[in-house]
Design a protein around this motif. Structure first.
Motif, short mmCIF file in Angstrom:
data_model
loop_
_atom_site.label_atom_id
_atom_site.label_comp_id
_atom_site.label_asym_id
_atom_site.label_seq_id
_atom_site.Cartn_x
_atom_site.Cartn_y
_atom_site.Cartn_z
N LEU A 18 0.81 -0.91 -0.04
CA LEU A 18 0.05 0.10 -0.09
C LEU A 18 0.85 1.06 -0.02
CD1 LEU A 18 -2.49 -1.47 2.63
CD2 LEU A 18 -3.20 -0.67 0.23
N VAL A 19 0.67 2.28 -0.86
CA VAL A 19 1.17 3.42 -0.94
C VAL A 19 0.39 4.63 -0.93
CG1 VAL A 19 3.44 2.46 -2.00
CG2 VAL A 19 1.49 3.35 -3.40
N ASP A 20 0.81 5.64 -0.57
CA ASP A 20 -0.07 7.12 -0.88
C ASP A 20 0.01 7.46 -2.11
OD1 ASP A 20 2.22 8.51 -0.51
OD2 ASP A 20 1.84 9.43 1.47
N THR A 21 -0.52 8.62 -2.08
CA THR A 21 -0.77 9.17 -3.77
C THR A 21 0.87 9.92 -4.07
OG1 THR A 21 -1.61 11.17 -2.61
CG2 THR A 21 -3.13 9.96 -3.80
N VAL A 22 1.56 10.15 -2.92
CA VAL A 22 2.88 10.79 -3.17
C VAL A 22 4.05 9.52 -3.34
CG1 VAL A 22 4.50 12.70 -2.46
CG2 VAL A 22 2.37 12.63 -1.73
N MET A 30 2.50 -7.02 2.14
CA MET A 30 1.88 -8.10 2.82
C MET A 30 1.11 -8.89 1.72
SD MET A 30 -1.10 -5.99 4.47
CE MET A 30 -1.12 -4.25 4.37
N TYR A 31 0.95 -10.18 2.45
CA TYR A 31 -0.06 -11.27 1.76
C TYR A 31 -1.58 -10.92 1.92
CZ TYR A 31 3.86 -14.02 -0.12
OH TYR A 31 5.04 -14.33 -0.84
N LEU A 32 -2.20 -10.57 0.78
CA LEU A 32 -3.79 -10.36 0.80
C LEU A 32 -4.50 -11.37 -0.20
CD1 LEU A 32 -3.93 -6.51 0.64
CD2 LEU A 32 -4.00 -7.93 2.54
N PRO A 33 -5.43 -11.86 0.37
CA PRO A 33 -6.27 -12.91 -0.63
C PRO A 33 -6.57 -12.32 -1.76
CG PRO A 33 -7.52 -12.30 1.53
CD PRO A 33 -6.13 -11.81 1.61
N GLN A 34 -6.68 -12.85 -2.97
CA GLN A 34 -6.99 -12.36 -4.32
C GLN A 34 -8.38 -11.68 -4.16
OE1 GLN A 34 -5.72 -14.50 -7.76
NE2 GLN A 34 -3.66 -14.61 -6.89
N ASN A 35 -9.21 -12.24 -3.42
CA ASN A 35 -10.66 -11.87 -3.45
C ASN A 35 -10.80 -10.52 -2.41
OD1 ASN A 35 -10.41 -13.06 -1.18
ND2 ASN A 35 -12.25 -14.48 -1.72
N VAL A 36 -9.75 -9.82 -2.17
CA VAL A 36 -9.88 -8.83 -1.25
C VAL A 36 -10.68 -7.72 -1.96
CG1 VAL A 36 -7.64 -7.83 -1.70
CG2 VAL A 36 -8.79 -7.37 0.27
N SER A 37 -11.66 -7.20 -0.97
CA SER A 37 -12.59 -6.38 -1.77
C SER A 37 -12.06 -4.64 -1.39
CB SER A 37 -14.04 -6.29 -1.38
OG SER A 37 -14.10 -5.78 -0.11
N PRO A 38 -12.35 -3.47 -2.02
CA PRO A 38 -11.95 -2.35 -1.58
C PRO A 38 -12.56 -1.89 -0.28
CG PRO A 38 -13.07 -2.23 -4.03
CD PRO A 38 -13.18 -3.40 -3.36
#
Length: 476
Positions: A18-22, A30-38
């Motif tokens: 995860l990165v901010d706009t800058v 980190m490992y996240l499941p591929q079905n992670v939602s917004p």
């Protein structure tokens, strides 16, 4: 942070950062499941930032907004899950502005074209300048004319409210400026004389730098910009150096003044003695319009969507400074310029005299550029009949809004940065949805060209004026 998996079936995971706009990283990959939602990503970001109040975020991968679970994006774009996937999180406004969809009032009064409209920073009053040489103040509650401010001898080309809402300044075709008391509609003293040709722009010193508001800067066709003090009632500094007309001026939040000119340059001035400190070169034709990434908080000062009032100038200055610093973050203030050469440049003038990006795509001159209130987007209006949307941090092209059948003169943003308003020679106003990149609302009604549009800082109303001499108010 592990997410719950579906009952009994293994969900593939993907390494995400995860990165901010800058571009600043938030935590480790980190490992996240591929079905992670917004929505689940929102929970993660709020947790990592330790936000006490849960804030809304939008998520982008390679400049495309993630609106469905991650795996649909991965399949659609055939993204390799071997590499770390960078997901940009962008904070959204906690309040929502309703799109305006109807004309609530058509108010006659001016006897010539309406050339400029502007809501006061606190959203309580509306002013307009006209070819009939008057400024008018309008009562927004009753939607009727309140004061007619007489004193100019020629067309009123531009108007500007002080960020504390206590003063209104107007500039005319003959080059004189007049300060008005918005509570009475009376002039505050005699007119301010010094410019030899018509006024092209007015910008006030931000309230977080000086409160109560006293100084503003004007730009003119005569090639100069002048800093005026309304208490002393005179010009205190003349900024000379441009070889042709100065077309636009902005007083930045860091205390510098930016002037754009027909000599193709943008000059940066300090404001204690009026020294030229930087020259921004790159355009091949006249510079028409300048926009600052912090413009919304500079315009509104201490006033926000809650409508809070302030008892003292000191309190106002403090709140305005907090709002400015929060909006700016750790990044430098950004500037965008639009030109007759069909292009735009994105600059970081406090860091570099060279542009960060050249923004091309318009097929005709760029008439007006404007940053969204959150600084994440830039919109541009052009004589090629289109409005274009750009990334406000990188300058990358995002979308073109087509629908107008004449040149687009002016644009304005809703306070939550979700909607964009445009006014055109084709006599219509249009509202564009930033998320869907489509037309949200078509607002016909004017009988002729629409020269001026403004969306009130509180988001409740839109005002427009033009060649048909009437002022229209629009609501949701």
């Amino acid at each position: 942070m592990e997410m719950e998996e579906g009952e009994g079936r293994e969900v593939n995971k993907v390494m995400c950062q995860l990165v901010d706009t800058v571009g600043e990283r938030l935590g480790d990959p980190m490992y996240l499941p591929q079905n992670v939602s917004p929505n689940q990503l929102q929970l993660i970001v709020n947790a990592l930032l330790s936000n006490e109040e849960k804030l809304p975020y939008a998520f982008y991968i390679s400049d495309e907004e993630l609106l469905s679970p991650l795996d649909s994006y991965l399949h659609k774009h055939k993204v390799s899950v071997e590499k770390v996937l960078s997901i940009v999180y962008q904070p959204q406004a906690v309040f929502r502005i309703r799109p305006v969809n109807r004309c609530s009032a058509t108010i006659p009064g001016h006897s010539e074209a309406v050339l400029s409209v502007a809501f006061s920073p606190d959203g309580k009053q509306l002013a307009s300048g006209s070819g009939d040489s008057t400024v008018r103040l309008w009562d927004l509650n009753t939607q009727t004319p309140m004061f007619t401010c007489k004193g100019h001898k020629n067309w009123v080309l531009c108007i500007a409210w002080s960020p504390d809402s206590k003063h209104l300044v107007s500039g005319s075709k003959t080059g004189e400026l007049q300060c008005w008391n918005p509570l009475t509609g009376e002039p505050s003293g005699s007119s301010l004389v010094g410019h030899k040709k018509w006024i092209t722009g007015i910008s006030w010193e931000p309230v977080h730098l000086s409160s109560p508001c006293r100084r503003f800067v004007s730009s003119s066709k005569d090639g100069d910009a002048r800093i005026w003090d309304i208490s002393l009632r005179r010009c205190v500094i003349c900024l000379s150096g441009h070889t042709l007309a100065v077309t636009c001026v902005k007083w930045g939040g860091d205390g510098f003044i930016y002037t754009g000119s027909q000599d193709c340059t943008i000059k940066v001035w300090e404001t204690s003695q009026g020294k030229l400190i930087r020259e921004l070169k790159g355009h091949g034709h006249w510079v028409n319009s300048l926009a600052l990434s912090t413009e919304y908080v500079l315009r509104t000062g201490a006033f926000d969507h809650t409508g809070k009032q302030y008892s003292s100038p000191e309190e106002m200055k403090q709140v305005a400074l907090e709002r400015y610093n929060k909006m700016k973050g750790s990044a430098p203030e950004r500037l965008v310029s639009g030109s007759d050469d069909f292009t735009m440049f994105l600059w970081e003038p406090s860091k570099d005299k060279h542009p960060k990006t050249r923004m091309t795509g318009h097929q005709q001159l760029v008439n007006h550029v404007y940053f969204s209130p959150d600084g994440q987007w830039v919109a541009s209006a052009s004589f090629d009949k289109s409005v274009k949307l750009w990334n406000g941090i990188t300058g990358k092209f995002v979308a073109a809004f087509r629908g107008h059948v004449g040149p687009v003169y002016q644009i304005s943003w809703s306070a939550d940065s979700r909607l964009l308003l445009s006014g055109s020679k084709d006599s219509t106003l249009k509202i564009w949805d930033i998320r869907t990149k489509k037309l949200k609302q078509d607002l016909p009604g004017h009988a002729d060209e629409v020269f001026a549009v403004d969306w009130s800082p509180d988001g409740e109303k839109v005002a427009s004026g033009g060649k048909d001499k009437v002022l229209k108010l629009w609501m949701g």
